[in-house]
Design a protein around this motif. Structure first.
Motif, PDB file in Angstrom:
ATOM      1  N   SER A   7       0.753  -1.224  -0.370  1.00  0.00           N
ATOM      2  CA  SER A   7       0.041   0.103   0.056  1.00  0.00           C
ATOM      3  C   SER A   7       0.825   1.150  -0.183  1.00  0.00           C
ATOM      4  CB  SER A   7      -0.851   0.010   1.180  1.00  0.00           C
ATOM      5  OG  SER A   7      -0.325   0.041   2.343  1.00  0.00           O
ATOM      6  N   GLY A   8       0.391   2.489  -0.425  1.00  0.00           N
ATOM      7  CA  GLY A   8       0.965   3.790  -0.054  1.00  0.00           C
ATOM      8  C   GLY A   8       1.347   4.243  -1.480  1.00  0.00           C
ATOM      9  N   GLY A   9       1.105   3.543  -2.756  1.00  0.00           N
ATOM     10  CA  GLY A   9       1.389   4.119  -3.911  1.00  0.00           C
ATOM     11  C   GLY A   9       0.514   5.324  -4.321  1.00  0.00           C
ATOM     12  N   GLY A  10       0.709   6.083  -5.486  1.00  0.00           N
ATOM     13  CA  GLY A  10      -0.102   7.146  -5.833  1.00  0.00           C
ATOM     14  C   GLY A  10       0.712   7.895  -6.750  1.00  0.00           C
ATOM     15  N   LEU A  11       0.324   9.173  -6.790  1.00  0.00           N
ATOM     16  CA  LEU A  11       0.830   9.972  -7.643  1.00  0.00           C
ATOM     17  C   LEU A  11       1.533  11.038  -7.148  1.00  0.00           C
ATOM     18  CD1 LEU A  11       1.021  11.342 -10.842  1.00  0.00           C
ATOM     19  CD2 LEU A  11      -1.127  12.372 -10.349  1.00  0.00           C
ATOM     20  N   VAL A  12       2.580  11.618  -7.533  1.00  0.00           N
ATOM     21  CA  VAL A  12       3.428  12.467  -6.825  1.00  0.00           C
ATOM     22  C   VAL A  12       4.209  13.326  -7.720  1.00  0.00           C
ATOM     23  CG1 VAL A  12       5.433  10.914  -6.238  1.00  0.00           C
ATOM     24  CG2 VAL A  12       4.936  13.050  -4.786  1.00  0.00           C
ATOM     25  N   GLN A  13       4.474  14.788  -7.558  1.00  0.00           N
ATOM     26  CA  GLN A  13       5.396  15.469  -8.419  1.00  0.00           C
ATOM     27  C   GLN A  13       7.024  15.044  -8.156  1.00  0.00           C
ATOM     28  OE1 GLN A  13       4.295  19.548  -7.624  1.00  0.00           O
ATOM     29  NE2 GLN A  13       2.694  19.523  -9.487  1.00  0.00           N
ATOM     30  N   ALA A  14       7.533  15.254  -9.327  1.00  0.00           N
ATOM     31  CA  ALA A  14       9.043  15.115  -9.079  1.00  0.00           C
ATOM     32  C   ALA A  14       9.674  15.836  -7.929  1.00  0.00           C
ATOM     33  CB  ALA A  14       9.762  15.471 -10.308  1.00  0.00           C
ATOM     34  N   MET A 108      15.641 -11.584  -8.297  1.00  0.00           N
ATOM     35  CA  MET A 108      14.375 -11.769  -8.300  1.00  0.00           C
ATOM     36  C   MET A 108      13.895 -13.278  -8.012  1.00  0.00           C
ATOM     37  SD  MET A 108      11.636 -10.189 -11.279  1.00  0.00           S
ATOM     38  CE  MET A 108      12.451 -11.426 -12.571  1.00  0.00           C
ATOM     39  N   THR A 109      14.513 -13.914  -8.893  1.00  0.00           N
ATOM     40  CA  THR A 109      14.310 -15.593  -9.009  1.00  0.00           C
ATOM     41  C   THR A 109      14.583 -16.233  -7.429  1.00  0.00           C
ATOM     42  OG1 THR A 109      16.435 -15.816  -9.653  1.00  0.00           O
ATOM     43  CG2 THR A 109      14.781 -15.634 -11.546  1.00  0.00           C
ATOM     44  N   GLU A 110      15.029 -15.592  -6.650  1.00  0.00           N
ATOM     45  CA  GLU A 110      15.401 -16.108  -5.332  1.00  0.00           C
ATOM     46  C   GLU A 110      14.311 -16.052  -4.380  1.00  0.00           C
ATOM     47  OE1 GLU A 110      18.988 -17.667  -6.351  1.00  0.00           O
ATOM     48  OE2 GLU A 110      18.118 -17.742  -4.344  1.00  0.00           O
ATOM     49  N   TYR A 111      13.166 -15.176  -4.521  1.00  0.00           N
ATOM     50  CA  TYR A 111      12.253 -14.984  -3.737  1.00  0.00           C
ATOM     51  C   TYR A 111      10.855 -15.926  -3.868  1.00  0.00           C
ATOM     52  CZ  TYR A 111      14.525 -10.703  -2.285  1.00  0.00           C
ATOM     53  OH  TYR A 111      15.397  -9.621  -1.748  1.00  0.00           O
ATOM     54  N   ASP A 112      10.441 -15.917  -2.693  1.00  0.00           N
ATOM     55  CA  ASP A 112       9.477 -17.100  -2.581  1.00  0.00           C
ATOM     56  C   ASP A 112       8.219 -16.514  -2.729  1.00  0.00           C
ATOM     57  OD1 ASP A 112      11.381 -18.046  -0.113  1.00  0.00           O
ATOM     58  OD2 ASP A 112      11.659 -19.176  -1.919  1.00  0.00           O
ATOM     59  N   TYR A 113       7.754 -15.534  -2.363  1.00  0.00           N
ATOM     60  CA  TYR A 113       6.474 -14.728  -2.117  1.00  0.00           C
ATOM     61  C   TYR A 113       6.447 -13.367  -2.680  1.00  0.00           C
ATOM     62  CZ  TYR A 113       5.832 -18.855   0.973  1.00  0.00           C
ATOM     63  OH  TYR A 113       5.814 -20.271   1.423  1.00  0.00           O
ATOM     64  N   TRP A 114       5.419 -13.119  -3.234  1.00  0.00           N
ATOM     65  CA  TRP A 114       5.258 -11.587  -3.683  1.00  0.00           C
ATOM     66  C   TRP A 114       3.916 -11.119  -3.435  1.00  0.00           C
ATOM     67  CZ3 TRP A 114       9.013  -9.273  -6.698  1.00  0.00           C
ATOM     68  CH2 TRP A 114      10.155 -10.115  -7.142  1.00  0.00           C
ATOM     69  N   GLY A 115       3.974  -9.662  -3.553  1.00  0.00           N
ATOM     70  CA  GLY A 115       2.872  -9.176  -3.314  1.00  0.00           C
ATOM     71  C   GLY A 115       2.049  -8.735  -4.679  1.00  0.00           C
ATOM     72  N   GLN A 116       1.131  -7.942  -4.801  1.00  0.00           N
ATOM     73  CA  GLN A 116       0.338  -7.908  -5.965  1.00  0.00           C
ATOM     74  C   GLN A 116       0.781  -6.523  -6.791  1.00  0.00           C
ATOM     75  OE1 GLN A 116      -0.799  -7.137  -3.029  1.00  0.00           O
ATOM     76  NE2 GLN A 116      -1.240  -4.746  -3.200  1.00  0.00           N
ATOM     77  N   GLY A 117       1.552  -5.585  -5.850  1.00  0.00           N
ATOM     78  CA  GLY A 117       2.156  -4.529  -6.309  1.00  0.00           C
ATOM     79  C   GLY A 117       1.223  -3.092  -6.303  1.00  0.00           C
ATOM     80  N   THR A 118       1.804  -2.024  -6.120  1.00  0.00           N
ATOM     81  CA  THR A 118       1.412  -0.990  -5.938  1.00  0.00           C
ATOM     82  C   THR A 118       2.011   0.176  -6.961  1.00  0.00           C
ATOM     83  OG1 THR A 118       0.761   0.860  -4.343  1.00  0.00           O
ATOM     84  CG2 THR A 118       2.926  -0.032  -4.063  1.00  0.00           C
ATOM     85  N   GLN A 119       0.950   0.906  -7.411  1.00  0.00           N
ATOM     86  CA  GLN A 119       1.434   1.768  -8.575  1.00  0.00           C
ATOM     87  C   GLN A 119       2.074   3.066  -7.988  1.00  0.00           C
ATOM     88  OE1 GLN A 119       1.545   1.409 -12.193  1.00  0.00           O
ATOM     89  NE2 GLN A 119       2.649   3.297 -12.206  1.00  0.00           N
ATOM     90  N   VAL A 120       3.288   3.404  -8.453  1.00  0.00           N
ATOM     91  CA  VAL A 120       3.854   4.833  -8.200  1.00  0.00           C
ATOM     92  C   VAL A 120       4.094   5.595  -9.442  1.00  0.00           C
ATOM     93  CG1 VAL A 120       5.977   5.829  -7.143  1.00  0.00           C
ATOM     94  CG2 VAL A 120       4.945   3.992  -6.047  1.00  0.00           C
ATOM     95  N   THR A 121       3.526   6.800  -9.558  1.00  0.00           N
ATOM     96  CA  THR A 121       3.745   7.601 -10.698  1.00  0.00           C
ATOM     97  C   THR A 121       4.078   8.682 -10.293  1.00  0.00           C
ATOM     98  OG1 THR A 121       1.718   6.464 -11.578  1.00  0.00           O
ATOM     99  CG2 THR A 121       2.437   8.489 -12.482  1.00  0.00           C
TER     100      THR A 121
END
Length: 124
Positions: A7-14, A108-121
């Protein structure tokens, strides 16, 4: 089995900041090394940062060193990614991941579990 929810992704200015969180299920969170990866449109998923089980050691990609900070709170089963001085090239879907073993923490291939991802723009 570990379930991860970002969680915590979103749109932010440079130049702005965001803090991502990754909450893990289960009682064994403290036994997992945790990483953050990101994937921009049309690009491969890449390593961003990782932290060992106790938080004693952290690792960063050169592109984010000095701007991003990874931390974890084992009491809360949560890993954080503080992102400062964001740039448009940081725009991506950010994923957290968990792995039992310490070796290959940047792979990346060493990891066992992954989240669904959160978009950062990051807008320019």
């Amino acid at each position: 089995q570990v379930q991860l929810v970002e969680s915590g992704g979103g749109l932010v200015q440079a130049g702005g900041s965001l803090r991502l969180s990754c909450a893990a299920s289960g009682r064994t969170f403290s036994s997992y090394n945790m990483g953050w990866f990101r994937q921009a449109p049309g690009k491969e998923r890449e390593f961003v940062t990782a932290v060992t089980t106790s938080g004693a050691y952290t690792y960063y990609a050169d592109s984010v060193k000095g701007r991003f900070t990874i931390s974890r709170d084992n009491a809360k089963n949560t890993v954080y990614l503080q992102m400062n001085s964001l740039k448009p090239e940081d725009t991506a879907v950010y994923y957290c991941a968990a792995k039992k073993t310490a070796g290959g923490i940047r792979r990346m291939t060493e990891y066992d579990y992954w989240g669904q991802g959160t978009q950062v723009t990051v807008s320019s």
